[in-house]
Design a protein around this motif. Structure first.
Motif, PDB file in Angstrom:
ATOM      1  N   ILE A  20       0.811  -1.162   0.052  1.00  0.00           N
ATOM      2  CA  ILE A  20       0.012  -0.008  -0.129  1.00  0.00           C
ATOM      3  C   ILE A  20       0.923   1.337  -0.121  1.00  0.00           C
ATOM      4  CG2 ILE A  20      -1.719   1.314   1.433  1.00  0.00           C
ATOM      5  CD1 ILE A  20      -2.746  -1.319   2.173  1.00  0.00           C
ATOM      6  N   ARG A  23       2.186   2.181  -3.356  1.00  0.00           N
ATOM      7  CA  ARG A  23       0.917   2.480  -4.313  1.00  0.00           C
ATOM      8  C   ARG A  23       0.986   4.160  -3.865  1.00  0.00           C
ATOM      9  NH1 ARG A  23      -2.832   4.646  -6.800  1.00  0.00           N
ATOM     10  NH2 ARG A  23      -4.771   3.699  -7.377  1.00  0.00           N
ATOM     11  N   MET A  24       1.024   4.254  -2.520  1.00  0.00           N
ATOM     12  CA  MET A  24       1.045   5.783  -2.269  1.00  0.00           C
ATOM     13  C   MET A  24       2.062   6.606  -2.659  1.00  0.00           C
ATOM     14  SD  MET A  24      -1.733   5.873  -0.640  1.00  0.00           S
ATOM     15  CE  MET A  24      -1.683   7.652   0.355  1.00  0.00           C
ATOM     16  N   VAL A  27       1.784   7.375  -6.580  1.00  0.00           N
ATOM     17  CA  VAL A  27       0.609   8.238  -7.222  1.00  0.00           C
ATOM     18  C   VAL A  27       1.067   9.518  -6.807  1.00  0.00           C
ATOM     19  CG1 VAL A  27      -1.064   6.713  -7.403  1.00  0.00           C
ATOM     20  CG2 VAL A  27      -0.735   7.881  -5.179  1.00  0.00           C
ATOM     21  N   GLY A  77      -6.874  -2.523  -2.123  1.00  0.00           N
ATOM     22  CA  GLY A  77      -6.860  -1.511  -3.222  1.00  0.00           C
ATOM     23  C   GLY A  77      -8.338  -1.172  -3.591  1.00  0.00           C
ATOM     24  N   LEU A  80      -9.228   1.335  -0.354  1.00  0.00           N
ATOM     25  CA  LEU A  80      -8.547   2.450  -0.355  1.00  0.00           C
ATOM     26  C   LEU A  80      -8.477   3.350  -1.396  1.00  0.00           C
ATOM     27  CD1 LEU A  80      -5.484   1.034   1.851  1.00  0.00           C
ATOM     28  CD2 LEU A  80      -7.426   2.709   2.867  1.00  0.00           C
ATOM     29  N   PHE A  81      -8.415   2.808  -2.702  1.00  0.00           N
ATOM     30  CA  PHE A  81      -8.121   3.650  -3.703  1.00  0.00           C
ATOM     31  C   PHE A  81      -9.114   3.315  -4.903  1.00  0.00           C
ATOM     32  CE2 PHE A  81      -3.965   1.874  -2.226  1.00  0.00           C
ATOM     33  CZ  PHE A  81      -3.398   3.095  -1.868  1.00  0.00           C
ATOM     34  N   LYS A  82     -10.336   2.737  -4.447  1.00  0.00           N
ATOM     35  CA  LYS A  82     -11.503   2.504  -5.145  1.00  0.00           C
ATOM     36  C   LYS A  82     -11.259   1.645  -6.693  1.00  0.00           C
ATOM     37  CE  LYS A  82     -14.104   5.050  -2.644  1.00  0.00           C
ATOM     38  NZ  LYS A  82     -13.797   4.628  -1.208  1.00  0.00           N
ATOM     39  N   GLU A  83     -10.102   1.037  -6.543  1.00  0.00           N
ATOM     40  CA  GLU A  83      -9.735   0.148  -7.759  1.00  0.00           C
ATOM     41  C   GLU A  83     -10.853  -0.799  -8.026  1.00  0.00           C
ATOM     42  OE1 GLU A  83      -5.971  -1.467  -6.720  1.00  0.00           O
ATOM     43  OE2 GLU A  83      -5.050   0.414  -7.073  1.00  0.00           O
TER      44      GLU A  83
END
Length: 110
Positions: A20, A23-24, A27, A77, A80-83
């Motif tokens: 995670i 990913r942060m 982006v 995902g 937290l990230f609306k994947e």
């Protein structure tokens, strides 16, 4: 052997947290997220090593660590990230859970 399972659970949680963090960082987040990536993976692998020392077989520990990490990362995902999380992906997560269960059941009777 309960300590081994606790170590494995923490190793999985840290591996997911490190992913995670990756990913942060990717982006456009703070570069400090990379410290979470490196630290999380380092401690996760270290705990996986300690898990093996408790007597949990390699195939069981690594299989559960890897499979559960994949499933939890996909769910994180989404949360937290609306994947996207499709029906096929959910089926895959279900199959992972069945696979982890079978690995554990198979090892306890060996």
């Amino acid at each position: 052997m309960i300590i081994g399972w606790i170590l494995l659970a923490v190793a999985i949680a840290l591996e997911v947290a490190a992913t995670i963090s990756l990913r942060m960082a990717s982006v456009g987040g703070s570069k400090w997220w990379y410290a979470g990536v490196a630290g999380g993976y380092f401690v996760s692998f270290s705990l996986l090593s300690l898990t093996l020392r408790t007597g949990i077989p390699l195939g069981v520990a690594y299989g559960i660590w890897a499979a559960t990490g994949v499933a939890l990362t996909a769910l994180a995902g989404r949360a937290l990230f609306k994947e996207k999380l499709t029906r096929k992906m959910l089926l895959g997560i279900g199959l992972i859970l069945v696979g982890v269960l079978l690995i554990e059941l198979g090892s306890s009777h060996a």
